[in-house]
Motif scaffolding. Structure first.
Motif, mmCIF file in Angstrom:
data_model
loop_
_atom_site.group_PDB
_atom_site.id
_atom_site.type_symbol
_atom_site.label_atom_id
_atom_site.label_comp_id
_atom_site.label_asym_id
_atom_site.label_seq_id
_atom_site.Cartn_x
_atom_site.Cartn_y
_atom_site.Cartn_z
ATOM 1 N N ASP A 246 28.057 22.360 12.303
ATOM 2 C CA ASP A 246 26.960 22.606 11.364
ATOM 3 C C ASP A 246 26.971 21.666 10.161
ATOM 4 N N GLY A 247 27.273 20.401 10.396
ATOM 5 C CA GLY A 247 27.202 19.405 9.340
ATOM 6 C C GLY A 247 28.425 19.263 8.460
ATOM 7 N N VAL A 248 29.503 20.007 8.741
ATOM 8 C CA VAL A 248 30.747 19.885 7.979
ATOM 9 C C VAL A 248 31.931 19.816 8.940
ATOM 10 N N PHE A 249 33.045 19.289 8.452
ATOM 11 C CA PHE A 249 34.278 19.285 9.225
ATOM 12 C C PHE A 249 35.038 20.572 8.924
ATOM 13 N N VAL A 250 35.506 21.231 9.969
ATOM 14 C CA VAL A 250 36.213 22.500 9.839
ATOM 15 C C VAL A 250 37.648 22.310 10.332
ATOM 16 N N ALA A 251 38.614 22.552 9.449
ATOM 17 C CA ALA A 251 40.034 22.437 9.778
ATOM 18 C C ALA A 251 40.613 23.841 9.919
ATOM 19 N N ARG A 252 41.327 24.076 11.030
ATOM 20 C CA ARG A 252 41.907 25.394 11.300
ATOM 21 C C ARG A 252 43.401 25.276 11.593
ATOM 22 N N CYS A 253 44.210 26.075 10.908
ATOM 23 C CA CYS A 253 45.622 26.204 11.240
ATOM 24 C C CYS A 253 45.709 27.246 12.352
ATOM 25 N N ILE A 254 46.169 26.833 13.505
ATOM 26 C CA ILE A 254 46.150 27.694 14.685
ATOM 27 C C ILE A 254 47.068 28.904 14.532
ATOM 28 N N THR B 66 39.463 26.017 6.672
ATOM 29 C CA THR B 66 38.798 25.407 5.522
ATOM 30 C C THR B 66 37.759 24.426 6.047
ATOM 31 N N ASP B 67 36.961 23.887 5.127
ATOM 32 C CA ASP B 67 35.995 22.872 5.550
ATOM 33 C C ASP B 67 35.894 21.773 4.504
ATOM 34 N N GLY B 68 35.175 20.720 4.864
ATOM 35 C CA GLY B 68 34.964 19.608 3.960
ATOM 36 C C GLY B 68 33.862 18.712 4.484
ATOM 37 N N LEU B 69 33.340 17.866 3.614
ATOM 38 C CA LEU B 69 32.273 16.949 4.015
ATOM 39 C C LEU B 69 32.800 15.800 4.868
ATOM 40 N N THR B 70 34.101 15.522 4.759
ATOM 41 C CA THR B 70 34.745 14.511 5.600
ATOM 42 C C THR B 70 35.949 15.166 6.273
ATOM 43 N N LYS B 71 36.439 14.512 7.329
ATOM 44 C CA LYS B 71 37.623 15.024 8.021
ATOM 45 C C LYS B 71 38.815 15.068 7.069
ATOM 46 N N ALA B 72 38.985 14.002 6.280
ATOM 47 C CA ALA B 72 40.100 13.940 5.337
ATOM 48 C C ALA B 72 40.016 15.064 4.300
#
Length: 63
Positions: A13-21, A27-33
């Motif tokens: 949905d237009g953002v990068f989503v980082a998940r700790c498995i 969390t999310d962010g506008l860039t992967k970094a």
């Protein structure tokens, strides 16, 4: 000894989503970094007070 945690980063949905498995922290962010940096900060907060978190679980309340 430090424990290794695994994570994924997906574009949703237009953002990068980082998940700790292992811990189900997201969390999310506008860039992967940015998403990964936000995940690191969230994990720092999660591990900041482990005794307090354990006490809450023993009392039956959620984080």
């Amino acid at each position: 000894m430090a424990e290794q945690l695994n994570f994924t980063v997906d574009f949703e949905d237009g953002v990068f989503v980082a998940r700790c498995i292992e811990l189900d922290i997201t969390t999310d962010g506008l860039t992967k970094a940015e998403a990964v940096e936000n995940l690191k900060e969230a994990l720092d907060c999660y591990f900041a007070n482990p005794d307090e978190r354990l006490e809450r679980r023993l009392q039956g309340t959620k984080d």
